[in-house]
Design an enzyme around this catalytic site. Sequence first.
Site, PDB file in Angstrom:
ATOM      1  N   ALA A   1       0.740  -1.159  -0.123  1.00 31.08           N
ATOM      2  CA  ALA A   1      -0.068   0.064   0.113  1.00 31.08           C
ATOM      3  C   ALA A   1       0.945   1.207   0.092  1.00 31.08           C
ATOM      4  O   ALA A   1       1.781   1.310   0.852  1.00 31.08           O
ATOM      5  CB  ALA A   1      -0.816   0.095   1.503  1.00 31.08           C
TER       6      ALA A   1
ATOM      7  N   TYR B   1      -9.294   1.512   5.631  1.00 31.50           N
ATOM      8  CA  TYR B   1      -8.550   2.985   4.824  1.00 31.50           C
ATOM      9  C   TYR B   1      -9.535   3.730   4.259  1.00 31.50           C
ATOM     10  O   TYR B   1     -10.805   3.396   4.339  1.00 31.50           O
ATOM     11  CB  TYR B   1      -7.213   2.668   4.031  1.00 31.50           C
ATOM     12  CG  TYR B   1      -6.487   1.967   5.044  1.00 31.50           C
ATOM     13  CD1 TYR B   1      -5.786   2.310   6.267  1.00 31.50           C
ATOM     14  CD2 TYR B   1      -5.824   0.486   4.516  1.00 31.50           C
ATOM     15  CE1 TYR B   1      -4.841   1.566   7.109  1.00 31.50           C
ATOM     16  CE2 TYR B   1      -5.091  -0.169   5.551  1.00 31.50           C
ATOM     17  CZ  TYR B   1      -4.519   0.363   6.624  1.00 31.50           C
ATOM     18  OH  TYR B   1      -3.564  -0.283   7.400  1.00 31.50           O
TER      19      TYR B   1
END
Length: 367
Positions: free
Chosen positions: A57, A182
């Site tokens: 990520a 997220y």
Amino acid sequence: MSLLFSPHAVGPLTLKNRVVIAPMCQYSAVEGAPQPWHVQHLGRLAISGAGLVIVEATGVEAAGRITPDDTGLWNDEQAAAFAAIIRDIRTYSDTPIGIQLGHAGRKASTSAPWKGGGALAADDGAWETFAPSAVPFKADWHTPTQMTEADMDRVVAAFEAAARRAERAGFDLVELHAAHGYLLSEFLSPISNQRTDAFGGSAENRARFPLRVARAVRDAWPRDKALGARFNGSDWVEGGVALEEVTAFGRALHDMGYDYLHLTSGGNVARADIPGDQPGYQLPFAAAVKAAAPGAAVMAVGMIFEPRQAEDIVASGQADLIAIARAALDDPHWAHHAAVALGEEERLPKQYGRAAKGVWPGYGRSV
């Protein structure tokens, strides 16, 4: 013939097999730029025998980092550092390399797991966090700023710019991160999205901003390179995202031109009871999306570490691709060993040929 080790098309990209190394945060970057750790980590995975490797990520803006040690693609120096790694890999491996682009939202401004894993203090460089609603992930974490439409515009532009940098850096694939609690996942979940405007409330409203980001990335990323998205199948708590909302989001991405859909779960609620010790515990989400979006390539992940299990998932049609993570850290040659277990050629790099099954008598023996 093993289906797991048969070629499979992911949009314009044809993988040599269906084993994918999932993104795994390394928390080892400096100012967003990958370091020597990433060189050896990604280089090792590029010769692992997997059909695809996806980089961890990677934040699209500084405020979107999970920790100060995350990789980023919000400036050209970061892109150049990634480009150098890819150039080196191309001298010894043709394995496609992708990158996951994300924004940490309310889970930003924390420390790496081995540094405590909690919210950063002001003296440690804490920064302002952003989320759909001003609701912290945990009581002792930062209370995020509820995003305005101007904030949304900024983040959309950041995702678009990061996708363009990823293309210039030489990545073969981009994966949009809309999972694990997220930012985009926060918008999708009624647990973390408590807005009362056009971006909250109904499932359609909650998906509005994530789909806007998805469209911006789709428009920025070349059609001759593969594009996918990772998103949650469940929050693992009552009142969380519903499966029909998950499948609708998957269909919308597929209709938008996303080449694959990567199903995972959790991370949006600290108190969730996730059965993470059960092999294949997230598989039902992949199967549901595959059934709801005919023609979509679907990737399954989550406690899949036995070769036969992975083969059976693909053979049964529940998913098209199998993502592994910790299994690859434990055994960097998992894919080579799985191929042998399923009756296929090992296909080690020629430099490692002397350690192949039938050549080296210690093959497969534990210490």
